[in-house]
Design a protein around this motif. Structure first.
Motif: not given
Length: 410
Positions: A225, A240, A283, A172, A174, A223, A231
């Motif tokens: 995604q 998340w 999400t 995952i 970010g 998590l 984002q």
């Protein structure tokens, strides 16, 4: 003339100049080249662009430029002056383009772009996010940072599980920015075994161009995604939706956030009616700088999903969660909410793979006459949709130049 201008005055003028012009101005004089190429000027130019975007210094919202990515053969409607519509099928490929966020989207791009990578095995690169003018794309072994304004890229391989014969069962990502240093950071959580927590956590910084393991412990959650949603970076942290691992008691859903400055994780509670829902197919995205929960039926292969949209009106205050509306598009199912548009509408992908724009308060749905034509044996078409606001920047200016523009649309 520049010899008579103090550097401070010259900087004040040049930070307001578009990137394309700045590239030409570097040829004016060695001093101009040195100034424009300096890290200090790149940071100042970026801060000015972000200030303009955040304070709405555009004459019209419709002038805002968005980046649109889709993959596979697509069908779109072409109408002549008499309203006669012809369906046209494009070649199967990955497509990037810049658009105005107005009624012309998605049929009239202002600029077509080539992908910043070579396709392999018919797969596309998931997009982690778009920040500071940089698009971040990943696959199982590498990450590509791409500046569409400069046509430059930088590629890096992962540290954990990047080998051919070993890789995590899931990872995952970010993408965020350190609010103190303005350094772009990519955090990666690698789950080495199925449903086993905590994951290995690594971070890549654009300044150092290197990976390192995060000292803080990883989250004790799984998590999730969305494949290519914009984002959810706000208040200096990436966010998340997460849930407890299967077999560890009752189901619990939270938002897990990663603070990009202090490099630590923390939790934000969901609305009480959603906190214990099994298979919560939602999400988190942003709307005007606030966290918003939206449906995402591609996160799980389960039949249950919520069609509601929730907003956290005050960041970190659980009591400020408010239900905005339910999405109702009739018999069509909502496959995924892609993003919010500048006019307040939601860009949706339906179960039938159509691209729709939904007005939440009148409940009117507009068919954008653009859909993915199913490919033999593939299931990644709808997940390849990505839409987010594009901002010019000089980040990655000093990387190797790669000509990626196809051509401006007349």
């Amino acid at each position: 003339m520049s010899d008579y201008l103090p550097d401070e005055c010259l900087t004040e003028v040049l930070v307001r100049v578009p990137v394309k012009s700045l590239m030409r101005f570097r040829c004016v004089a060695k001093t101009w080249h040195s100034l424009i190429s300096s890290p200090a000027f790149i940071a100042t130019h970026l801060n000015h662009a972000r200030h303009k975007a955040s304070h709405g210094e555009r004459s019209k919202l419709q002038d805002q430029i968005i980046l649109f990515r889709h993959y596979s053969a697509c069908e779109y409607a072409d109408e002549d002056d008499h309203g006669y519509r012809t369906w046209i099928t494009s070649d199967e490929e990955e497509c990037f383009a810049l658009h105005k966020d107005d009624e012309s989207f998605p049929h009239s791009p202002t600029l077509n772009l080539k992908p910043p990578h070579n396709m392999w095995s018919g797969q596309y690169f998931p997009i982690v996010g778009l920040m500071n003018g940089i698009v971040c794309l990943v696959d199982w072994s590498r990450c590509i940072f791409w500046n569409p304004s400069l046509n430059t890229t930088m590629e890096t391989s992962f540290r954990t599980g990047a080998g051919t014969f070993f890789r995590p069962v899931m990872h995952i990502f970010g993408l965020g920015c350190d609010p103190i240093t303005n350094d772009l950071k990519l955090v990666r959580l690698a789950y080495l075994k199925k449903n086993v927590v905590p994951p290995v956590v690594e971070i890549f910084t654009l300044v150092t161009k290197s990976w390192r393991e995060v000292a803080a412990p990883g989250p004790m959650y799984i998590l999730v995604q969305s494949k290519s949603s914009p984002q959810a970076f706000v208040s200096g942290a990436f966010h998340w939706v997460a849930h407890t691992p299967p077999g560890q008691g009752s189901s619990s859903n939270v938002i897990v956030a990663f603070d990009m400055e202090n490099e630590v994780f923390y939790e934000i509670a969901l609305p009480s009616c959603l906190s214990s829902k099994p298979h919560l197919n939602m999400t988190v995205v942003l709307l005007n700088g606030s966290l918003v929960l939206v449906p995402d039926n591609e996160v799980y292969g389960d039949s249950y999903y919520s069609n509601s949209v929730w907003i956290m009106k005050e960041y970190g205050v659980v009591e400020s969660w408010t239900k905005l509306f339910d999405i109702d598009i009739g018999e069509q199912g909502v496959r995924r909410v892609i993003t919010f548009r500048n006019n307040g509408e939601l860009l949706l992908n339906s179960d039938g793979k159509e691209l729709l724009s939904y007005e939440p308060y009148t409940r009117e749905t507009r068919d954008l006459h653009f859909k993915v034509r199913p490919s033999d044996g593939t299931s990644y078409e709808t997940g390849s949709y990505f839409v987010d606001t594009h901002m010019e920047s000089l980040v990655l200016l000093n990387e190797a130049h790669r000509p990626r523009l196809v051509g401006r649309i007349s």
